[in-house]
Design a protein around this motif. Sequence first.
Motif, PDB file in Angstrom:
ATOM      1  N   GLU A  20       0.833  -1.197   0.000  1.00 31.87           N
ATOM      2  CA  GLU A  20       0.000   0.000   0.000  1.00 31.87           C
ATOM      3  C   GLU A  20       0.875   1.258   0.000  1.00 31.87           C
ATOM      4  O   GLU A  20       0.589   2.227  -0.702  1.00 31.87           O
ATOM      5  CB  GLU A  20      -0.935  -0.010   1.216  1.00 31.87           C
ATOM      6  CG  GLU A  20      -2.055   0.997   1.101  1.00 31.87           C
ATOM      7  CD  GLU A  20      -3.063   0.872   2.228  1.00 31.87           C
ATOM      8  OE1 GLU A  20      -2.683   0.415   3.325  1.00 31.87           O
ATOM      9  OE2 GLU A  20      -4.230   1.247   2.013  1.00 31.87           O
ATOM     10  N   ILE A  21       1.948   1.204   0.784  1.00 31.78           N
ATOM     11  CA  ILE A  21       2.886   2.335   0.794  1.00 31.78           C
ATOM     12  C   ILE A  21       3.478   2.519  -0.598  1.00 31.78           C
ATOM     13  O   ILE A  21       3.716   3.639  -1.044  1.00 31.78           O
ATOM     14  CB  ILE A  21       3.989   2.093   1.853  1.00 31.78           C
ATOM     15  CG1 ILE A  21       3.386   2.176   3.257  1.00 31.78           C
ATOM     16  CG2 ILE A  21       5.131   3.087   1.698  1.00 31.78           C
ATOM     17  CD1 ILE A  21       4.263   1.614   4.348  1.00 31.78           C
ATOM     18  N   GLU A  22       3.685   1.415  -1.296  1.00 36.44           N
ATOM     19  CA  GLU A  22       4.241   1.479  -2.653  1.00 36.44           C
ATOM     20  C   GLU A  22       3.183   1.835  -3.697  1.00 36.44           C
ATOM     21  O   GLU A  22       3.480   1.853  -4.888  1.00 36.44           O
ATOM     22  CB  GLU A  22       4.879   0.133  -3.018  1.00 36.44           C
ATOM     23  CG  GLU A  22       6.145  -0.169  -2.234  1.00 36.44           C
ATOM     24  CD  GLU A  22       6.815  -1.456  -2.706  1.00 36.44           C
ATOM     25  OE1 GLU A  22       6.144  -2.261  -3.407  1.00 36.44           O
ATOM     26  OE2 GLU A  22       7.998  -1.656  -2.378  1.00 36.44           O
ATOM     27  N   GLN A  23       1.964   2.072  -3.266  1.00 36.56           N
ATOM     28  CA  GLN A  23       0.863   2.434  -4.169  1.00 36.56           C
ATOM     29  C   GLN A  23       0.570   1.363  -5.201  1.00 36.56           C
ATOM     30  O   GLN A  23       0.259   1.666  -6.349  1.00 36.56           O
ATOM     31  CB  GLN A  23       1.159   3.763  -4.884  1.00 36.56           C
ATOM     32  CG  GLN A  23       1.149   4.953  -3.953  1.00 36.56           C
ATOM     33  CD  GLN A  23       1.433   6.237  -4.696  1.00 36.56           C
ATOM     34  OE1 GLN A  23       2.564   6.476  -5.072  1.00 36.56           O
ATOM     35  NE2 GLN A  23       0.408   7.044  -4.896  1.00 36.56           N
ATOM     36  N   GLN A  24       0.691   0.124  -4.803  1.00 36.26           N
ATOM     37  CA  GLN A  24       0.330  -0.950  -5.733  1.00 36.26           C
ATOM     38  C   GLN A  24      -1.186  -1.121  -5.731  1.00 36.26           C
ATOM     39  O   GLN A  24      -1.892  -0.496  -4.935  1.00 36.26           O
ATOM     40  CB  GLN A  24       1.051  -2.229  -5.320  1.00 36.26           C
ATOM     41  CG  GLN A  24       2.550  -1.991  -5.271  1.00 36.26           C
ATOM     42  CD  GLN A  24       3.343  -3.138  -5.844  1.00 36.26           C
ATOM     43  OE1 GLN A  24       2.804  -4.007  -6.506  1.00 36.26           O
ATOM     44  NE2 GLN A  24       4.647  -3.139  -5.582  1.00 36.26           N
ATOM     45  N   ASN A  25      -1.649  -1.965  -6.621  1.00 37.68           N
ATOM     46  CA  ASN A  25      -3.088  -2.197  -6.780  1.00 37.68           C
ATOM     47  C   ASN A  25      -3.800  -2.318  -5.423  1.00 37.68           C
ATOM     48  O   ASN A  25      -3.559  -3.251  -4.676  1.00 37.68           O
ATOM     49  CB  ASN A  25      -3.281  -3.481  -7.600  1.00 37.68           C
ATOM     50  CG  ASN A  25      -4.753  -3.799  -7.823  1.00 37.68           C
ATOM     51  OD1 ASN A  25      -5.627  -3.183  -7.206  1.00 37.68           O
ATOM     52  ND2 ASN A  25      -5.014  -4.741  -8.695  1.00 37.68           N
ATOM     53  N   PRO A  26      -4.681  -1.354  -5.116  1.00 36.65           N
ATOM     54  CA  PRO A  26      -5.317  -1.362  -3.794  1.00 36.65           C
ATOM     55  C   PRO A  26      -6.132  -2.625  -3.521  1.00 36.65           C
ATOM     56  O   PRO A  26      -6.322  -3.000  -2.369  1.00 36.65           O
ATOM     57  CB  PRO A  26      -6.223  -0.128  -3.822  1.00 36.65           C
ATOM     58  CG  PRO A  26      -6.269   0.318  -5.236  1.00 36.65           C
ATOM     59  CD  PRO A  26      -5.065  -0.201  -5.933  1.00 36.65           C
ATOM     60  N   PHE A  27      -6.585  -3.266  -4.574  1.00 33.00           N
ATOM     61  CA  PHE A  27      -7.384  -4.473  -4.360  1.00 33.00           C
ATOM     62  C   PHE A  27      -6.503  -5.673  -4.058  1.00 33.00           C
ATOM     63  O   PHE A  27      -6.898  -6.600  -3.369  1.00 33.00           O
ATOM     64  CB  PHE A  27      -8.293  -4.719  -5.557  1.00 33.00           C
ATOM     65  CG  PHE A  27      -9.223  -3.570  -5.780  1.00 33.00           C
ATOM     66  CD1 PHE A  27     -10.254  -3.335  -4.882  1.00 33.00           C
ATOM     67  CD2 PHE A  27      -9.032  -2.687  -6.827  1.00 33.00           C
ATOM     68  CE1 PHE A  27     -11.108  -2.257  -5.050  1.00 33.00           C
ATOM     69  CE2 PHE A  27      -9.878  -1.607  -7.001  1.00 33.00           C
ATOM     70  CZ  PHE A  27     -10.919  -1.388  -6.107  1.00 33.00           C
ATOM     71  N   ARG A  28      -5.302  -5.615  -4.547  1.00 32.12           N
ATOM     72  CA  ARG A  28      -4.323  -6.643  -4.189  1.00 32.12           C
ATOM     73  C   ARG A  28      -3.948  -6.460  -2.711  1.00 32.12           C
ATOM     74  O   ARG A  28      -3.861  -7.423  -1.955  1.00 32.12           O
ATOM     75  CB  ARG A  28      -3.088  -6.498  -5.076  1.00 32.12           C
ATOM     76  CG  ARG A  28      -2.077  -7.587  -4.882  1.00 32.12           C
ATOM     77  CD  ARG A  28      -0.900  -7.417  -5.841  1.00 32.12           C
ATOM     78  NE  ARG A  28       0.132  -8.376  -5.546  1.00 32.12           N
ATOM     79  CZ  ARG A  28       1.435  -8.113  -5.590  1.00 32.12           C
ATOM     80  NH1 ARG A  28       1.862  -6.903  -5.936  1.00 32.12           N
ATOM     81  NH2 ARG A  28       2.314  -9.033  -5.299  1.00 32.12           N
ATOM     82  N   VAL A  29      -3.789  -5.199  -2.315  1.00 29.52           N
ATOM     83  CA  VAL A  29      -3.522  -4.894  -0.912  1.00 29.52           C
ATOM     84  C   VAL A  29      -4.644  -5.448  -0.044  1.00 29.52           C
ATOM     85  O   VAL A  29      -4.406  -6.120   0.961  1.00 29.52           O
ATOM     86  CB  VAL A  29      -3.399  -3.368  -0.703  1.00 29.52           C
ATOM     87  CG1 VAL A  29      -3.360  -3.027   0.776  1.00 29.52           C
ATOM     88  CG2 VAL A  29      -2.170  -2.833  -1.428  1.00 29.52           C
ATOM     89  N   ARG A  30      -5.864  -5.176  -0.480  1.00 31.40           N
ATOM     90  CA  ARG A  30      -7.007  -5.653   0.302  1.00 31.40           C
ATOM     91  C   ARG A  30      -7.030  -7.174   0.375  1.00 31.40           C
ATOM     92  O   ARG A  30      -7.378  -7.749   1.404  1.00 31.40           O
ATOM     93  CB  ARG A  30      -8.311  -5.136  -0.302  1.00 31.40           C
ATOM     94  CG  ARG A  30      -9.513  -5.585   0.493  1.00 31.40           C
ATOM     95  CD  ARG A  30     -10.797  -5.274  -0.208  1.00 31.40           C
ATOM     96  NE  ARG A  30     -11.000  -3.836  -0.352  1.00 31.40           N
ATOM     97  CZ  ARG A  30     -12.040  -3.318  -1.000  1.00 31.40           C
ATOM     98  NH1 ARG A  30     -12.924  -4.099  -1.564  1.00 31.40           N
ATOM     99  NH2 ARG A  30     -12.174  -2.018  -1.086  1.00 31.40           N
ATOM    100  N   ALA A  31      -6.667  -7.810  -0.718  1.00 31.95           N
ATOM    101  CA  ALA A  31      -6.676  -9.281  -0.748  1.00 31.95           C
ATOM    102  C   ALA A  31      -5.726  -9.839   0.318  1.00 31.95           C
ATOM    103  O   ALA A  31      -6.066 -10.789   1.031  1.00 31.95           O
ATOM    104  CB  ALA A  31      -6.287  -9.784  -2.138  1.00 31.95           C
TER     105      ALA A  31
END
Length: 572
Positions: A20-31
Amino acid sequence: MSVQNAEIARLFARLADLLEIEQQNPFRVRAYRNAARVIGGLSHPVADRVATGEDLTDLPGIGEDLADRIIGIVKTGRFPLLEEVERRTPGTLSDLMKVPGLGPARVRTLYRELGITGPEDLERALRTGAVRELSGFGEKTEAALRSALARTRAASERTLLAEAETLARPLSEWLGGCEGVLEVAVAGSFRRRRETVGDLDILVTCRRGASVMDCFTAWEDVGEVISRGRTRSTVMLRSGTQVDLRVVPQISYGAALQYFTGSRAHNIHVRRIAGQRKLKINEYGVFRGRRRVAGRNEEEVYAALDLPWIPPELREDAGEIEAAARGALPRLIEPSDLRGDLHCHTRATDGQQSIGEMARAAADRGHEYLAITDHSRRVSMAHGLDADALLAEIDEIDRIAETLPDMRLLKGIELDILEDGSLDLPDRVLDRLDLTVCAVHYGLGLSRRRQTERILRAMDNPRCTILAHPRGRLIGEREPCELDMERIMRGARERGCILEVNAQPRRLDLSDSDCRMACELDVALAINTDAHSAAQLDLLRFGVDQARRGWVEPGRVINTLPLGELLARLRR
DNA sequence: GCCGTTTTCGGCCCGACTGTTTTCAGTCG
């Protein structure tokens, strides 16, 4: 040692923070975050499923990719993906995210602009004034972070549910007395009866124009006002517990209560279902377009989705929504189902009252029976009873029992399970008792295999009636001992042994997920107070709360039985 | 990265408060 669920959950949560800090796909973060929650909440060790080759994609939110990652962690003890991410983004940034007021965006700025990687760096930068120079930060943010860091250090962590009640009750009464207030409810994890509570969420409805916020912040226990709006305010109590107050119109009471009770995962799932039906749910109601179709009470909200009302204790997105849709919600146990208490102490060991006083207190509470179970000799700190002392206590119990017309006093002992799995007193003495509650008090640090075998051996003795506080944990103080709980439960079921849900607020042992496992494995339970004083006989309800969170129905709990059936059940 | 009585691709919950922004991003629950 096998990898524990909590460790896998921790790794996934950490990875989610860094991505999330790296601003990657927020839905991947959520997963990943969702997977952390799912794994962390499982009753069985996921390592065991891996060992038996079970398909992990059956778990909600776990697909092919995450299943492979879990298998990798279990088999190697390592998580290469996280290691790879940590090479470019320090893992300690995840700790910074836990500082209130810092999210992924600010942590990213602090790291990229000032090289801050942890709380110590942040504290230094706050002192030098570097933080307030950053774009997006200012003097107020600087001050807020300084106070947040101080609060984090003072970290009172989570509060035991029973302690949270002592804060919530007087505050609720205060709010109820505020001008114009109509309804007051404590929502959040408090209402879901989690064993610990992070902060208190209080919901209020009131007449139009009432100045509830003034009244709220004037509460004598308020230490600091953190935020204050028209419909929502946050304060810190002097005890260090945060309280959020939300004010909604009366017509929205049910929707708001449902929303603020959570859990977040439950709400996300509920809203997804609403979305499929072209409905929108928020804290003000259930809407079709601009038209409100429900919201006055919780039943309406669930009914709008063709679901029955779901008890708050189940709202963890752990299968309760699917069960509700099938009409298969459990009939959860209630305090009034319990007819007695099978574990308490007296002045003979480490209790505060005499046998007679405990007995009368239990009778006053309407109990049909109470088992006196003082400690055995090995627990010398509590002046545990040896064989002779126990025989003397048995005689005294019999004497007092004759004076009690409406309640049966049962003869028992809290029997120490020695390191080799033998019981702390000779069989000939134990045979004089109605029951034993057997427990480990020493040697909590044994390996998982040895601890498990020790307890199974103790249960081999038919005089072992109830296994008391099986995990040996003290919430926030002592970790549970290493145990193959599934083997213990299967062993208990084969032998007709009963597992205790100890209702002491700092024990609550079995835990909620253990209770769920007991249901799945069809193990009998007893909910006991382990009272050391007459007043503690009132703690039963906390054990009931925990059992409800574990989907326990009354039929599983032996102290819902009338006396005659109970006595039959106690004989193995 | 997951998931499917709308879909194997294109979605993924939603609103309040704060501070620093001058129209909204960030955080929180």
